[in-house]
Design an enzyme around this catalytic site. Sequence first.
Site, short mmCIF file in Angstrom:
data_model
loop_
_atom_site.label_atom_id
_atom_site.label_comp_id
_atom_site.label_asym_id
_atom_site.label_seq_id
_atom_site.Cartn_x
_atom_site.Cartn_y
_atom_site.Cartn_z
N SER A 13 -61.51 -76.00 27.18
CA SER A 13 -62.08 -76.18 28.43
C SER A 13 -63.53 -75.26 28.29
CB SER A 13 -61.48 -75.74 29.57
OG SER A 13 -61.18 -73.97 29.55
N ARG A 92 -56.67 -68.74 15.45
CA ARG A 92 -56.58 -68.18 13.98
C ARG A 92 -57.33 -67.01 13.80
NH1 ARG A 92 -52.69 -69.84 11.06
NH2 ARG A 92 -53.60 -69.37 8.94
N HIS A 110 -63.17 -63.85 24.90
CA HIS A 110 -62.03 -63.07 25.09
C HIS A 110 -61.41 -63.05 26.66
CE1 HIS A 110 -58.43 -60.91 24.02
NE2 HIS A 110 -58.62 -60.02 24.69
N ASP A 146 -61.21 -59.05 17.96
CA ASP A 146 -61.58 -58.68 19.47
C ASP A 146 -62.29 -57.57 19.61
OD1 ASP A 146 -60.30 -61.15 20.42
OD2 ASP A 146 -58.34 -60.03 20.65
N GLU A 175 -64.96 -67.46 32.71
CA GLU A 175 -65.38 -67.79 31.10
C GLU A 175 -66.29 -68.88 31.33
OE1 GLU A 175 -62.13 -68.03 28.43
OE2 GLU A 175 -60.72 -67.05 29.71
#
Length: 203
Positions: A13, A92, A110, A146, A175
């Site tokens: 999305s 991954r 994130h 992250d 997001e």
Amino acid sequence: RTRVAIFISGRGSNMTALIEAARDPAFPAEIALVLSNNPDAPGLRTASDTGIPTLAIDHRPHRRDREAHEREIDAALVEAGIGLVCLAGYMRLLTPFLTSRWQGRMLNIHPSLLPAFPGLHTHERALAAGVKLHGCTVHLVTEIMDEGPIVGQAAILVRPDDTPALLGERVLAQEHRLYPAALARHLGAGAPTEQADRTLLSV
Ligand code: GAR
């Protein structure tokens, strides 16, 4: 316009939000490739339906050699003339091979206000911690998961009756607004920083 590759592992999305934004000829990036480690990622179909080249490079044959998988990915990016990579639900972990080659040219989204809650299950953990503000972050990718310089964030208020699913839905909506804005910012375009940040504050 910078040729961008989007990496996905599933639904895609955020990828769709980037594709939509890049339809505007004034947007500083064009989506030139969608790449997935998962040949069955639903987002691959969405992308090819809109005419964007897609590539599945399955990680499973390389299970014991992450770098071999990444060498294949890197070759495909070079071949496609890619200037920037956007990780969008790419699940991954990357090795220093790829992160160093794309240093400064790879963004990730994130679902938390980093540096809080790196890793998985961010909405559950935000609720358990009792934070009142939550949101999402777009950052440059370094070799530490992250982490890396923050390009943009969008924040929402946590509600007393929130569940992880409800919170996740509201963060996801942010997001989809944040990623195109942050990509444009990173490429030196888009609204002035302060104005853009204000529009991303939904509290
Ligand atoms: C998004 O919420 C993204 O922030 C998250 O996965 C979801 C992918 O959704 N990414 C991570 O958790 C990365 N560690 P999408 O496929 O619909 O964009």
